[in-house]
Design a protein around this motif. Structure first.
Motif, PDB file in Angstrom:
ATOM      1  N   PHE A 268       0.902  -1.123  -0.254  1.00  0.00           N
ATOM      2  CA  PHE A 268      -0.077  -0.004   0.124  1.00  0.00           C
ATOM      3  C   PHE A 268       0.868   1.321  -0.077  1.00  0.00           C
ATOM      4  CE2 PHE A 268      -3.048  -2.768   2.250  1.00  0.00           C
ATOM      5  CZ  PHE A 268      -3.872  -3.039   1.191  1.00  0.00           C
TER       6      PHE A 268
ATOM      7  N   THR B 138     -12.945  -0.158  -4.120  1.00  0.00           N
ATOM      8  CA  THR B 138     -11.721   0.645  -3.470  1.00  0.00           C
ATOM      9  C   THR B 138     -10.718   1.365  -4.368  1.00  0.00           C
ATOM     10  OG1 THR B 138     -10.506  -1.166  -3.609  1.00  0.00           O
ATOM     11  CG2 THR B 138     -11.797  -1.130  -1.422  1.00  0.00           C
TER      12      THR B 138
ATOM     13  N   TYR C 287      -4.305   6.433   0.625  1.00  0.00           N
ATOM     14  CA  TYR C 287      -3.393   5.364   1.203  1.00  0.00           C
ATOM     15  C   TYR C 287      -3.347   3.968   0.923  1.00  0.00           C
ATOM     16  CZ  TYR C 287      -7.239   3.408   3.753  1.00  0.00           C
ATOM     17  OH  TYR C 287      -8.380   2.315   3.974  1.00  0.00           O
ATOM     18  N   ASP C 288      -4.302   3.445   0.438  1.00  0.00           N
ATOM     19  CA  ASP C 288      -4.315   2.147   0.002  1.00  0.00           C
ATOM     20  C   ASP C 288      -4.106   1.737  -1.345  1.00  0.00           C
ATOM     21  OD1 ASP C 288      -6.832   2.954  -0.752  1.00  0.00           O
ATOM     22  OD2 ASP C 288      -7.900   1.383   0.335  1.00  0.00           O
TER      23      ASP C 288
ATOM     24  N   SER D 129      -1.937   0.818  -4.533  1.00  0.00           N
ATOM     25  CA  SER D 129      -0.889  -0.222  -4.765  1.00  0.00           C
ATOM     26  C   SER D 129       0.121   0.335  -5.497  1.00  0.00           C
ATOM     27  CB  SER D 129      -1.665  -1.255  -5.870  1.00  0.00           C
ATOM     28  OG  SER D 129      -0.532  -2.450  -5.900  1.00  0.00           O
TER      29      SER D 129
ATOM     30  N   TYR E 278      -3.887   4.937   9.002  1.00  0.00           N
ATOM     31  CA  TYR E 278      -2.994   4.534   8.088  1.00  0.00           C
ATOM     32  C   TYR E 278      -2.052   5.680   7.792  1.00  0.00           C
ATOM     33  CZ  TYR E 278      -4.795  -0.012   7.853  1.00  0.00           C
ATOM     34  OH  TYR E 278      -5.512  -1.212   8.140  1.00  0.00           O
TER      35      TYR E 278
END
Length: 654
Positions: free
Chosen positions: A408, A463, A471-472, A474, A604
């Motif tokens: 991430f 998502t 933040y997530d 890839s 995160y």
């Protein structure tokens, strides 16, 4: 050997289940070895001849016994019998050698095809020599000695002036995988008394012809069964093994290096791209499917190269290939498939379509036996520095554990911050090949927590839907400057108990030799030697207060309980969930967060500095880790009812 249609339902169901390795049962090497040997014994029983059935075909059932592969299964059974003092398996090896010997022609050749009455075939004759030579060593029976001599004499007479055996080869064409005929000729030369120099000359002539058919990138012309087709990994591995063993017995560096060149090319492919595929063209472009047989063979090839060179890269490659095969070997279910190894994955791949070849189980057993032998040999070294001897002022060497090749964005930011703020380098990345939304860990969690698993799968397409960085997002590990020049090794975890995993010892040894500390962002819940392999152990993030919110999911229970703050930490792992030493801890304000998604985002994005803080604490002589008076209970993923309450609360707050 015929089975009714109803009898074939069980093996078909077992085989379909094995197409989902995420749900496979992965046990110790010994368990998988025993299963492979049991399957080979069963393949012998179904023929009622002493020979081993060539394959189990999911549609047609068991094939006839196969002289070629029965011949080279004999040494595998003898080695297993010797290793485990198993007289029953030893008797089976003798019975298989007896049946194979009975198929020998008066000329000394052995037949092609199954059943024992085919035309003379040079390749099959070579493979059977390996079995008869071992039968002679084990029993001392002169008939095996004489049969080996007759077979070697025939091969010498049948060889062409160019060095191949096209007149007695598949479809009367020359093939470079006959390097595996040259090797048995040299075995015969060492075993037999009297004039054996013709065998050595014939072997050298063949191997030099094979070398002449190798391209500069290591690939071989004439390695495929049929002209114009890309060769299977199976036949490429045959060629490599023949060159390595032949070069060794002839003490010929050029021949040996030819095999090593191809083996190294495939090792690089495995390291860069993952488990080897079913076939490769002249530029090493792969097919869409995997050849499991060839992966088992290459595991054995790399293990032999490790023996010859001491280079630990080969041992890691062996383990990765073995772990891949273990995930596709059923060790439960119907006897027709349990313990066998399909030719291809998926089983509809071009190599041995819908079949379980006996040679696939044989080579897999050989690789497991070799790993067991290497593990018990104290004279073997790993080819790398045994311990780190850097001075205390040297940069901290951190190994990164990741699932697949991506992390991430917040993890990439944390790593970048660490390297910029401290004297830390990342020399090694260990990639978990069992990764993805439907990896084995997620499948096991899904069975235990089906409602949450369904939520994860259904929400996954939504998502990262926006254009703004999240933040997530890839991030490929090669995009992280600190990781760009690191060595990669790929492996699969060993299952220990439920959701807990261990890393294979070969990977742990590499980590121990290169690193001072491990940062875990993959491999699920880990236990075992990896936790103590490096000076500073393994550190990992957990987003939650250790006194209240161990387990997960991150931020979910804080949202449901209307907590005003949430904890975040980096801890040193131990053999208990979220109960290690807390090296860095911080809290974030949640009072203005109206959803679970907002809480996750805050947790995160605002925790990236904790990796740096944890490393500084570990290296400091004055800063103490956080003291946790009492660890709280472990939270689990929500049930369907709890997810329903979350959804209602989410809607209410919007």
């Amino acid at each position: 050997m015929e089975r009714s249609v109803a009898d074939r339902v069980g093996p078909l169901v077992d085989s379909l289940q094995s197409q989902f390795p995420q749900d496979s049962r992965v046990e110790s090497d010994d368990t998988h070895l025993d299963a492979a040997i049991d399957w080979l014994c069963h393949s012998q029983d179904v023929t009622d001849t002493g020979g081993s059935a060539a394959t189990y075909n999911l549609l047609l059932g068991w094939e006839d016994p196969y002289p070629e592969t029965s011949g080279y299964i004999v040494p595998t059974l003898f080695e297993y019998a010797d290793r485990f003092d198993d007289d029953a398996v030893r008797e089976r090896a003798v019975a298989m050698a007896e049946w194979t010997l009975a198929t020998q022609h008066d000329t000394g050749s052995f037949p092609g095809g199954t059943g024992g009455d085919g035309d003379p075939n040079a390749f099959n004759t070579g493979q059977i020599i390996l079995g008869l030579a071992e039968a002679y060593r084990q029993t001392g029976d002169q008939k095996y000695h004489d049969a080996v001599r007759d077979a070697c004499d025939w091969l010498v007479d049948a060889q062409s002036a160019a060095g191949h055996w096209a007149d007695h080869d598949y479809k009367s064409r020359p093939h470079v995988y006959t390097a595996r005929v040259a090797w048995p000729l040299l075995v015969g030369a060492e075993l037999l008394d009297g004039e054996t120099e013709p065998y050595r000359r014939a072997a050298r002539r063949n191997l030099e012809w094979v070398v002449d058919n190798q391209r500069s990138n290591g690939w071989f012309d004439r390695a495929s069964f049929d002209a114009g087709e890309s060769p299977f990994l199976h036949t490429i591995a045959y060629t490599i093994r023949g060159l390595l063993e032949g070069g060794r017995l002839l003490d010929d560096a050029e021949i040996f290096q030819s095999g090593k060149r191809a083996a190294d090319a495939l090792l690089t492919i495995q390291s860069n791209e993952g488990s080897l595929k079913g076939s490769y063209d002249e530029s090493w472009t792969p097919s869409w499917y995997h050849c499991l047989t060839g992966n088992a063979q290459m595991a054995l090839v790399w293990a032999r190269l490790y023996e010859f060179t001491g280079d630990h890269d080969y041992l890691v490659g062996t383990r990765t290939a073995v772990q891949f095969c273990k995930r596709h070997q059923s060790i439960d279910g119907d006897a027709a498939t349990s313990g066998g190894l399909p030719g291809s994955y998926p089983i509809v791949g071009r190599y041995m379509y819908l079949r379980y070849p006996n040679w696939s189980a044989k080579f897999f057993a050989d690789a497991l036996l070799k790993l067991q032998e290497l593990d018990g040999d104290p004279t073997q070294t790993d080819g790398t520095s045994e311990t780190r001897t850097d001075s205390p002022a040297a940069p901290l060497q951190m190994c990164l554990l990741v699932d697949g090749e991506h992390v991430f964005r917040w993890v990439a930011d944390a790593i970048t911050e660490l390297v910029e703020a401290t004297e830390t380098e990342i020399p090694l990345v260990v990639i978990n090949e069992d990764a993805g939304l439907l990896d084995s860990g997620n499948v096991k969690r899904g069975k235990r927590y089906p409602a949450y698993a369904a939520y994860r799968i259904l929400s996954s397409p939504f998502t990262n839907a926006g254009d703004e960085p999240q933040y997530d997002d890839s991030v490929h590990i090669s995009e992280i400057p600190a990781v760009r020049n690191a060595e990669w090794i790929r492996t699969y975890p060993d299952n220990v108990d439920g959701l807990w995993n261990e890393l294979p010892s070969e990977a742990v040894e590499r980590i121990e030799a290169t690193s001072d500390i491990v940062f875990r962002r993959g491999f699920g819940l880990i236990r075992g030697d990896i936790l103590t392999a490096t000076e500073h152990g393994v550190i990992s993030y957990h987003h939650g207060d250790p006194e209240q919110y161990r387990g997960g999911p991150a931020g979910f229970w804080e949202f449901m309980h209307d907590e005003p703050t949430a904890g975040m930490m980096v801890q040193s792992l131990r053999d208990e969930l979220d109960a290690g030493v807390v090296q860095a801890y911080s809290e974030v304000d949640l009072t203005d967060c109206d959803s679970w998604g907002e809480i996750r985002n805050r947790l995160y994005t605002q925790s990236t500095h904790l990796l740096t803080d944890a490393v500084r604490t570990i290296q400091s002589e004055t800063v103490e880790p956080m003291r946790v008076e009492e660890f709280g209970p472990v939270n689990t993923p929500p049930s369907a009812v709890e997810l329903g309450k979350w959804a209602a609360k989410h809607v209410q707050q919007q």
